[in-house]
Design a protein around this motif. Sequence first.
Motif, PDB file in Angstrom:
ATOM      1  N   ALA A  42     -16.728  40.159 -20.221  1.00 17.94           N
ATOM      2  CA  ALA A  42     -17.164  39.184 -19.221  1.00 17.94           C
ATOM      3  C   ALA A  42     -18.002  38.085 -19.851  1.00 17.94           C
ATOM      4  O   ALA A  42     -17.986  36.934 -19.396  1.00 17.94           O
ATOM      5  N   SER A  43     -18.720  38.401 -20.920  1.00 15.51           N
ATOM      6  CA  SER A  43     -19.582  37.417 -21.577  1.00 15.51           C
ATOM      7  C   SER A  43     -18.803  36.256 -22.187  1.00 15.51           C
ATOM      8  O   SER A  43     -19.376  35.204 -22.484  1.00 15.51           O
ATOM      9  N   ALA A  44     -17.485  36.425 -22.370  1.00 15.58           N
ATOM     10  CA  ALA A  44     -16.667  35.352 -22.950  1.00 15.58           C
ATOM     11  C   ALA A  44     -16.222  34.321 -21.921  1.00 15.58           C
ATOM     12  O   ALA A  44     -15.680  33.277 -22.282  1.00 15.58           O
ATOM     13  N   VAL A  45     -16.441  34.608 -20.631  1.00 17.95           N
ATOM     14  CA  VAL A  45     -16.004  33.690 -19.579  1.00 17.95           C
ATOM     15  C   VAL A  45     -16.981  32.522 -19.474  1.00 17.95           C
ATOM     16  O   VAL A  45     -18.193  32.727 -19.313  1.00 17.95           O
ATOM     17  N   ARG A  46     -16.454  31.319 -19.561  1.00 15.02           N
ATOM     18  CA  ARG A  46     -17.275  30.116 -19.442  1.00 15.02           C
ATOM     19  C   ARG A  46     -17.151  29.466 -18.077  1.00 15.02           C
ATOM     20  O   ARG A  46     -18.103  28.823 -17.596  1.00 15.02           O
ATOM     21  N   TYR A  47     -15.984  29.619 -17.417  1.00 18.03           N
ATOM     22  CA  TYR A  47     -15.756  28.965 -16.129  1.00 18.03           C
ATOM     23  C   TYR A  47     -15.093  29.918 -15.140  1.00 18.03           C
ATOM     24  O   TYR A  47     -14.249  30.731 -15.522  1.00 18.03           O
ATOM     25  N   LEU A  48     -15.480  29.791 -13.885  1.00 21.97           N
ATOM     26  CA  LEU A  48     -14.770  30.423 -12.778  1.00 21.97           C
ATOM     27  C   LEU A  48     -14.086  29.319 -11.984  1.00 21.97           C
ATOM     28  O   LEU A  48     -14.746  28.499 -11.342  1.00 21.97           O
ATOM     29  N   ASN A  49     -12.763  29.272 -12.082  1.00 15.84           N
ATOM     30  CA  ASN A  49     -11.951  28.395 -11.244  1.00 15.84           C
ATOM     31  C   ASN A  49     -11.710  29.189  -9.965  1.00 15.84           C
ATOM     32  O   ASN A  49     -10.828  30.036  -9.891  1.00 15.84           O
ATOM     33  N   ALA A  50     -12.540  28.926  -8.965  1.00  8.25           N
ATOM     34  CA  ALA A  50     -12.657  29.827  -7.819  1.00  8.25           C
ATOM     35  C   ALA A  50     -11.606  29.562  -6.753  1.00  8.25           C
ATOM     36  O   ALA A  50     -11.062  28.456  -6.641  1.00  8.25           O
ATOM     37  N   HIS A  51     -11.380  30.587  -5.945  1.00  8.08           N
ATOM     38  CA  HIS A  51     -10.592  30.398  -4.726  1.00  8.08           C
ATOM     39  C   HIS A  51     -11.295  29.376  -3.843  1.00  8.08           C
ATOM     40  O   HIS A  51     -10.667  28.446  -3.351  1.00  8.08           O
ATOM     41  N   GLY A  52     -12.584  29.544  -3.635  1.00  7.04           N
ATOM     42  CA  GLY A  52     -13.459  28.513  -3.091  1.00  7.04           C
ATOM     43  C   GLY A  52     -12.949  27.790  -1.862  1.00  7.04           C
ATOM     44  O   GLY A  52     -12.799  26.569  -1.878  1.00  7.04           O
ATOM     45  N   THR A  53     -12.735  28.520  -0.778  1.00  5.31           N
ATOM     46  CA  THR A  53     -12.188  27.887   0.428  1.00  5.31           C
ATOM     47  C   THR A  53     -13.210  27.091   1.212  1.00  5.31           C
ATOM     48  O   THR A  53     -12.845  26.277   2.059  1.00  5.31           O
ATOM     49  N   GLY A  54     -14.488  27.348   0.998  1.00  4.76           N
ATOM     50  CA  GLY A  54     -15.507  26.745   1.852  1.00  4.76           C
ATOM     51  C   GLY A  54     -15.794  27.545   3.104  1.00  4.76           C
ATOM     52  O   GLY A  54     -16.655  27.146   3.902  1.00  4.76           O
ATOM     53  N   THR A  55     -15.091  28.668   3.309  1.00  3.73           N
ATOM     54  CA  THR A  55     -15.407  29.563   4.418  1.00  3.73           C
ATOM     55  C   THR A  55     -16.526  30.498   3.994  1.00  3.73           C
ATOM     56  O   THR A  55     -16.650  30.853   2.812  1.00  3.73           O
ATOM     57  N   LYS A  56     -17.325  30.945   4.959  1.00  4.65           N
ATOM     58  CA  LYS A  56     -18.511  31.720   4.634  1.00  4.65           C
ATOM     59  C   LYS A  56     -18.173  33.011   3.918  1.00  4.65           C
ATOM     60  O   LYS A  56     -18.753  33.333   2.871  1.00  4.65           O
ATOM     61  N   GLN A  57     -17.206  33.783   4.446  1.00  6.85           N
ATOM     62  CA  GLN A  57     -16.987  35.099   3.848  1.00  6.85           C
ATOM     63  C   GLN A  57     -16.339  35.015   2.474  1.00  6.85           C
ATOM     64  O   GLN A  57     -16.682  35.784   1.573  1.00  6.85           O
ATOM     65  N   THR A  65     -22.193  30.621 -16.287  1.00  5.78           N
ATOM     66  CA  THR A  65     -20.801  30.334 -15.906  1.00  5.78           C
ATOM     67  C   THR A  65     -20.720  29.119 -14.991  1.00  5.78           C
ATOM     68  O   THR A  65     -21.407  29.039 -13.973  1.00  5.78           O
ATOM     69  N   GLY A  66     -19.868  28.174 -15.359  1.00  8.25           N
ATOM     70  CA  GLY A  66     -19.620  27.013 -14.510  1.00  8.25           C
ATOM     71  C   GLY A  66     -18.593  27.362 -13.440  1.00  8.25           C
ATOM     72  O   GLY A  66     -17.586  28.018 -13.722  1.00  8.25           O
ATOM     73  N   VAL A  67     -18.842  26.931 -12.209  1.00  6.91           N
ATOM     74  CA  VAL A  67     -17.996  27.278 -11.065  1.00  6.91           C
ATOM     75  C   VAL A  67     -17.456  26.005 -10.436  1.00  6.91           C
ATOM     76  O   VAL A  67     -18.198  25.011 -10.284  1.00  6.91           O
ATOM     77  N   TYR A  68     -16.177  26.029 -10.062  1.00  7.27           N
ATOM     78  CA  TYR A  68     -15.627  24.883  -9.341  1.00  7.27           C
ATOM     79  C   TYR A  68     -14.443  25.301  -8.489  1.00  7.27           C
ATOM     80  O   TYR A  68     -13.772  26.291  -8.770  1.00  7.27           O
ATOM     81  N   SER A  69     -14.205  24.544  -7.432  1.00  3.92           N
ATOM     82  CA  SER A  69     -13.037  24.689  -6.564  1.00  3.92           C
ATOM     83  C   SER A  69     -12.558  23.292  -6.221  1.00  3.92           C
ATOM     84  O   SER A  69     -13.359  22.433  -5.835  1.00  3.92           O
ATOM     85  N   GLU A 129      -4.496  25.010  -8.559  1.00  5.30           N
ATOM     86  CA  GLU A 129      -5.730  25.202  -9.303  1.00  5.30           C
ATOM     87  C   GLU A 129      -5.467  25.655 -10.739  1.00  5.30           C
ATOM     88  O   GLU A 129      -6.222  25.312 -11.655  1.00  5.30           O
ATOM     89  N   LEU A 130      -4.378  26.390 -10.969  1.00 10.45           N
ATOM     90  CA  LEU A 130      -3.959  26.707 -12.329  1.00 10.45           C
ATOM     91  C   LEU A 130      -3.555  25.454 -13.086  1.00 10.45           C
ATOM     92  O   LEU A 130      -3.882  25.296 -14.269  1.00 10.45           O
ATOM     93  N   ALA A 131      -2.850  24.547 -12.410  1.00  9.90           N
ATOM     94  CA  ALA A 131      -2.464  23.287 -13.047  1.00  9.90           C
ATOM     95  C   ALA A 131      -3.690  22.475 -13.439  1.00  9.90           C
ATOM     96  O   ALA A 131      -3.738  21.865 -14.515  1.00  9.90           O
ATOM     97  N   VAL A 132      -4.697  22.468 -12.577  1.00 10.84           N
ATOM     98  CA  VAL A 132      -5.936  21.746 -12.884  1.00 10.84           C
ATOM     99  C   VAL A 132      -6.610  22.360 -14.107  1.00 10.84           C
ATOM    100  O   VAL A 132      -7.062  21.645 -15.014  1.00 10.84           O
ATOM    101  N   ALA A 133      -6.687  23.697 -14.157  1.00 11.90           N
ATOM    102  CA  ALA A 133      -7.290  24.357 -15.316  1.00 11.90           C
ATOM    103  C   ALA A 133      -6.533  24.023 -16.593  1.00 11.90           C
ATOM    104  O   ALA A 133      -7.135  23.746 -17.641  1.00 11.90           O
ATOM    105  N   ALA A 134      -5.202  24.049 -16.525  1.00 12.66           N
ATOM    106  CA  ALA A 134      -4.394  23.773 -17.711  1.00 12.66           C
ATOM    107  C   ALA A 134      -4.601  22.350 -18.204  1.00 12.66           C
ATOM    108  O   ALA A 134      -4.796  22.114 -19.411  1.00 12.66           O
TER     109      ALA A 134
END
Length: 386
Positions: free
Chosen positions: A276-291, A308-312, A328-333
Amino acid sequence: MASAGYGICGIGAVTGYGWGREALWNGLVSAKPAAILADGYGVAFDETAWVVRVPDGGDPEDGLSRFSRALRAAAREAIADAGARGWRPGRRVGLLHAVVLGDVDVQRSFHVDHHGTQSVRDYLALMPSTPTAMLMKEFGFHGPAMNVTAMCASGNSALITAKLWLDAGMADDVVFVATDLSANRDNVLHFAKIGVAVTDADPLDACRPFQDGSRGFVMGEASIGFVLSNQATDPYLRVLGGAMTHEAYHVISIEPSLTEIRNCFAGALENADVPASAVRYLNAHGTGTKQCDEAEATVLRELLPPETGVYSTKPLTGHCQGASAAVELAVAAMSYQRGAIPAPPTVADGLPGLLNGVTPMADGLTLKSSIGMGGHNAAVVLAPPA
């Protein structure tokens, strides 16, 4: 040690920003949402709604609907892009299509507008297998071909399935496409009734993943194509591994203990053989819904490094349902290729580590997560190309 994985070496995109991956990238870096205030969404929305719709375009020879034209265009662009990056198809090229509702425009035309009286050819267009068969025929591919459906996790699930095919020697290369052009009045209305789709506010104000005051998401559309192979000289990134779990809990809500989301995140890292320490970014599902946001934020705090940097990208692209993970995979690539992450601008206080606007990309791994309605979880681990 982690394996070298497989390279994403071709990308094609049809989104609310237009036809082509450059339109997607340019739209994201502009920080302007792809959503429009569309007419024809009924009195529940005062006759208009904020929605991301794929504009008309494509080749009329590919079919009567935006769905069929977008699917073929995204696949062709990805295949051509891979060829320009040194890919030469092997003997067994497989095809995966990530899809949930299918071609809703063709369904409505056949069942509602024409009462089932259209031609046999139009009837066959209703079959989910028809688009994959037509693509296989166009390119002369002879590997395995099938559809993958796991709600909003479908894109990640297709990528994991593609890797499994390559690991098992069932295919030499895999083309996979995710298509969802279902943001019509009927579907948007029902997601609004559920309480997750926002139709009456500017997307950057309404959809604030991991920020105070977020109300949900704006519905979106897209078709995204990829080529996964090690037979290319210049891939965008490498796919190291992934995992899928199911909560077996509820058709909408997330299981409160978050056990299977934790298992999915941890399982992806284990499958990729990276800490887990090797992860630099979380390309999140990040819907904006509370749950959803609370679930991902909780697992992020427990599992991943504090830096860790987070974005959606959903405030910009909309929530493209069955194609959301693929967008979101295309954006990461493309971020790995271009050295910057086109994160949306933040508009309120939020989660530590949340990226604010276009951000230079550091070295390290990206964990791409998806949480699909009905309990589908999928996560993949992505690495720089070299």
